[in-house]
Design an enzyme around this catalytic site. Sequence first.
Site, PDB file in Angstrom:
ATOM      1  N   GLY A  94       0.790  -1.225   0.000  1.00 18.90           N
ATOM      2  CA  GLY A  94       0.000   0.000   0.000  1.00 18.90           C
ATOM      3  C   GLY A  94       0.818   1.268   0.000  1.00 18.90           C
ATOM      4  CG  ASP A 115       6.281  -7.300  -2.064  1.00 16.39           C
ATOM      5  OD1 ASP A 115       5.863  -6.239  -1.583  1.00 16.39           O
ATOM      6  OD2 ASP A 115       5.872  -8.414  -1.669  1.00 16.39           O
ATOM      7  CE  LYS A 138       0.906  -7.163  -2.693  1.00 19.03           C
ATOM      8  NZ  LYS A 138       0.825  -6.865  -1.260  1.00 19.03           N
ATOM      9  CG  ASN A 161      10.779 -13.644   2.762  1.00 19.49           C
ATOM     10  OD1 ASN A 161      11.132 -12.641   3.401  1.00 19.49           O
ATOM     11  ND2 ASN A 161      10.050 -14.601   3.299  1.00 19.49           N
ATOM     12  CG  ASN A 199       7.041  -8.200   8.608  1.00 20.38           C
ATOM     13  OD1 ASN A 199       8.159  -8.538   9.003  1.00 20.38           O
ATOM     14  ND2 ASN A 199       6.698  -8.247   7.325  1.00 20.38           N
ATOM     15  CB  CYS A 241      19.949   1.874  13.950  1.00 17.67           C
ATOM     16  SG  CYS A 241      19.876   0.468  15.071  1.00 17.67           S
ATOM     17  CB  CYS A 265      -7.181  -8.854   7.782  1.00 17.99           C
ATOM     18  SG  CYS A 265      -8.616  -7.916   7.254  1.00 17.99           S
ATOM     19  CB  CYS A 323      23.716   0.163  15.335  1.00 13.25           C
ATOM     20  SG  CYS A 323      23.252   1.761  16.042  1.00 13.25           S
TER      21      CYS A 323
END
Lengths: 427, 427
Positions: A94, A115, A138, A161, A199, A241, A265, A323
């Site tokens: 989105g 994606d 996508k 992924n 996520n 970070c 959802c 970091c």
Amino acid sequence: MESEVKALLETLNCVQSSLSDSDLVSQLRQHGEKIISLLKSPPQQIKREKIKEMSSEVIDSNPYSRLMALKRMGIVNNYEQIRNFSVAVVGVGGVGSVAAEMLTRCGIGRLLLYDYDTVELANMNRLFFRPEQAGMTKTDAAVQTLLQINPDVILESYTINITTMDGFNKFVESLKRQVMSHTRGGSTGVDLVLSCVDNYEARMVVNQACNELGQTWMESGVSEDAVSGHIQLLIPGETACFACAPPLVVASGIDERTLKREGVCAASLPTTMGIVAGVLVQNALKYLLQFGLVSKYLGYSALKDFFPTMEMRPNPQCSNEACLDRQKEYLEQKPARDAAKAAAELESAESEASIPLHSDNIWNISVVEDHEPVSSVSTAKQENLPDGLLWELPTADTLETTLSEEILAENGDLDDLQRQLDALNAS
Amino acid sequence: MESEVKALLETLNCVQSSLSDSDLVSQLRQHGEKIISLLKSPPQQIKREKIKEMSSEVIDSNPYSRLMALKRMGIVNNYEQIRNFSVAVVGVGGVGSVAAEMLTRCGIGRLLLYDYDTVELANMNRLFFRPEQAGMTKTDAAVQTLLQINPDVILESYTINITTMDGFNKFVESLKRQVMSHTRGGSTGVDLVLSCVDNYEARMVVNQACNELGQTWMESGVSEDAVSGHIQLLIPGETACFACAPPLVVASGIDERTLKREGVCAASLPTTMGIVAGVLVQNALKYLLQFGLVSKYLGYSALKDFFPTMEMRPNPQCSNEACLDRQKEYLEQKPARDAAKAAAELESAESEASIPLHSDNIWNISVVEDHEPVSSVSTAKQENLPDGLLWELPTADTLETTLSEEILAENGDLDDLQRQLDALNAS
């Protein structure tokens, strides 16, 4: 194509009147074959030709006239340089798909898309994807649409992924590959990474890759109730970070998606997603083309139209090793950076006017400490967490034992400040 | 279609072997005619079927699952009612087209689109239109795309210039036509008008129509330098209308477009346009579905990520007659409105708990006057205006003569306040 079939019908009239001529039949077959080849070509022909150089000419056929006008309006000094930049968009959902479309329409040089998901009808409540693309990956669907919108953009798509070991390696390799000459913010092949994932796990992976590569990136997110979101600028070593100040509650090692109850959802809205994509790409344009103020953090709360801003310094106790390495480098380079900055400011002041510089300090203005501790989150912790969740931040007891180290670190910073002042005087 | 042509070729083989059979030739002609009719059908077939009722079922094939989830998240009480609303989008350009797409993806009941312009390649730096649509009217191109995205929306498009006498009449008539039963904010056939036009003249026309009809509307705008914008809610009689506080400088009767120098165009960015469309439709959703705070005015300044808000009361000296009529009506209805509000509050307080209501007033809280004068703009006026521009607001000299009237009006308001208090006590 239609005229082709009409010609075929005309030929048929001739066939009817002179059936003995066999040349006519082969002519018919040629028509038929041509129709088939026409039908096999892409269903939507790309009508917009590639354009060699961006022009500011004000004619209806110039897709860049309104962007080049930013120069005449005094907003951007050199808009054409957008063609030199490579931007990676991680997550083409989105937010990511709309961000990719905005960058494509702005004429970005090179766009890398990541994606592994496929388009579903359930995605149709957000902008960009179309129902007839349902079932495509996508990345494929995005390339199809973006290429048609602006064939000048170099598109690279990665159907991977990034949270798998193999995917992570491919992700890092693709960021390192240098295709274009000019880059900003790091020694990689891209100028900026935009994280548009949904996520925690994937955000931590982007964070890991960017910390390792010293790659400047921007993070974005939208809440599960669809009415708030944020963007954040992350410069390894210089700003916090993603692991420096993690969310209060995270999934305890298990897949976040399985945490969600069956048949439930997250909500989403094209408005909130579009606004977050808009402020993300606006911030990216400001960063790349060097105009306006690049926001460190910009929140959006739709219910009250509230847009909070803040700044987060790196956490010296960050759990991310890369970091800490970048923080160390950043501190080491600080005296040189400050000296260069002071020299530049001095030069600018001298060239602008010969206003005397005050050596006294009647207003008691002093150099402000560059390393304030990360502001602590004052949300009262709820003791009963649902199954599968755990607190990411240490409790007060754990924190107390590390306080003495922090004081030591602060003293270290004072010494560092002295070194910076010496460097300033020496330059 | 391809199999159709293959069948044609097979028939041709038969023709070759038995040229004496004339039935084969008519068969050929039938094939040809079927190909033509197939080619005349829309090039992109709509694959998404119409859906009778919005479902909240969490499956990949449900385009409304993420919107219906807003109910479970506690954001919207009754999302399905979005199907009852009619929204008019005036101007289908950089903001209007994206606003229309967002509403379409949200499953709005009925969408009315107004524009007279055609799509050009020069529009490709903003979202929505595609290069192959160049040359089509914006309304036709929008209907083509929106119908494909969501066939459940009732689309009405008007290829008219609302600033002409004929166009204005058609505009007003279309707003009045009642197609659906449920409407908000007025006695027209639409629940909300979104103004997405790009010039002062067209805004004044939308303002005139909405003042005449008592139609609630929202105005939007983006600056010529592409880095700022705003949205505004206008409720005739209740808030300032567009003529109550006009821009400081306007075109003096001549066409604004000819004012612009040859070869010069306004700058625009997909980011700013997308953000303005996003906050506009978000505000529209909050207004229609009654959640969150509906903003009266929300500005956006991209260079500093600054989002100013304000409220503008109607100007009792507004130049628009219809606005003055609506103001008068609003004042006349005020006692009844206040009484109803007080009754509702009382009922709510009584039903919630039996907390005693204080009859004394130790904090000295009083009913605040509803009609503060419009805040004056403190920008220092530049005396030398370019040719073709004039000041819209009166000078200080002109204003002084009207001040005494204003004082009278204020006294009138105090009497009105007394009447309201009486009504409150009586109820």
